[in-house]
Design a protein around this motif. Structure first.
Motif, short mmCIF file in Angstrom:
data_model
loop_
_atom_site.label_atom_id
_atom_site.label_comp_id
_atom_site.label_asym_id
_atom_site.label_seq_id
_atom_site.Cartn_x
_atom_site.Cartn_y
_atom_site.Cartn_z
N TYR A 1 -10.13 -1.89 -4.33
CA TYR A 1 -10.44 -0.58 -4.87
C TYR A 1 -9.33 -0.06 -5.79
O TYR A 1 -9.59 0.69 -6.72
CB TYR A 1 -10.67 0.42 -3.75
N LYS A 2 -8.08 -0.45 -5.56
CA LYS A 2 -6.99 -0.04 -6.44
C LYS A 2 -7.23 -0.59 -7.85
O LYS A 2 -6.82 0.00 -8.83
CB LYS A 2 -5.66 -0.55 -5.90
N LEU A 3 -7.91 -1.71 -7.95
CA LEU A 3 -8.22 -2.30 -9.25
C LEU A 3 -9.50 -1.71 -9.83
O LEU A 3 -9.55 -1.39 -11.02
CB LEU A 3 -8.39 -3.81 -9.10
N THR A 4 -10.53 -1.54 -9.02
CA THR A 4 -11.82 -1.10 -9.55
C THR A 4 -11.82 0.37 -9.96
O THR A 4 -12.66 0.79 -10.74
CB THR A 4 -12.95 -1.35 -8.54
N LYS A 5 -10.87 1.15 -9.45
CA LYS A 5 -10.75 2.54 -9.92
C LYS A 5 -10.37 2.58 -11.39
O LYS A 5 -10.76 3.47 -12.12
CB LYS A 5 -9.68 3.28 -9.10
N GLY A 81 0.74 -1.84 -5.12
CA GLY A 81 0.45 -0.58 -4.46
C GLY A 81 1.34 -0.47 -3.23
O GLY A 81 2.55 -0.55 -3.32
N ASP A 82 0.74 -0.34 -2.05
CA ASP A 82 1.52 -0.28 -0.82
C ASP A 82 1.42 -1.58 -0.02
O ASP A 82 1.78 -1.63 1.15
CB ASP A 82 1.06 0.91 0.04
N ILE A 83 0.91 -2.63 -0.66
CA ILE A 83 0.74 -3.92 0.03
C ILE A 83 1.85 -4.86 -0.37
O ILE A 83 2.04 -5.14 -1.57
CB ILE A 83 -0.62 -4.55 -0.31
#
Length: 204
Positions: A1-5, A81-83
């Motif tokens: 989702y961090k990418l698809t946003k 991100g946070d990963i």
């Protein structure tokens, strides 16, 4: 989702849940589209159909590589991100794919050593899938099974896709140029220069 946003057209398996069991094993549960993977589709596809499906895959790969680059952070490690993610380990992957499957011998060790000597970190790295052979690509270009994701040269993903043995009779040079045409200037130059040694790496 961090990418698809960032880009609604990016195609990845829809994440449903992520959890650890009592033994500490982590599980990522995703929703798979009702589509075949490219390994299955290519058994009966024409060379033209293969080329078009590979272009869809490479377009999606390129979007992910370019967009994720701006989301990489360095704070006591590498983070998307946070990963937290690891550097792609060339040596471990060569040993896993080559020696663990066919056995250890002097010829295999020599081959690994010569490849590792020629691979250089060229300054262009981003989030990569790490295992983009045909079984991990769906016929619309969707990427699945990210468990080997890492920080590395995106050409690793590209050569893994293009150099897959099932891509017989497909114009690989055309596909390489198709992927690289999404970049400009120094980035394109760096990625182009790293293609040949990475294709040897993947083929090995």
């Amino acid at each position: 989702y961090k990418l698809t946003k960032k880009d609604k057209e990016i195609k990845v398996a829809r994440p449903l849940a992520f959890f650890e069991d009592m033994n500490g094993f982590a599980f990522d549960v995703t929703q798979r589209k009702p589509l075949k993977n490219l390994e299955d589709v290519f058994e009966s596809a024409s060379d033209e159909q293969k080329t078009e499906m590979l272009k869809l895959a490479l377009t999606n790969e390129r979007k992910i590589h370019i967009i994720s680059k701006e989301k990489i952070k360095f704070e006591n490690g590498i983070y998307f991100g946070d990963i937290k993610i690891s550097n792609y380990d060339y040596e471990a992957n060569l040993k896993r794919r080559l020696l663990e499957r066919v056995g250890i011998n002097d010829e295999g060790l020599s081959l690994i050593e010569s490849i590792l000597e020629k691979i250089k970190v060229n300054g262009y790295s981003t989030l990569i899938h790490g295992d983009l052979a045909l079984p991990n690509l769906l016929e619309d270009g969707t990427l699945i099974d990210f468990e080997k994701a890492a920080y590395g040269n995106p050409i690793i993903d590209v050569t893994t896709t293009i150099e897959d043995p099932k891509n017989n009779n497909v114009n690989k040079e055309l596909l390489k140029d198709f992927y690289l045409d999404g970049y400009k200037g120094e980035e394109k130059k760096l990625l182009n220069e790293s293609y040949n040694i990475h294709s040897i790496f993947v083929s090995a």
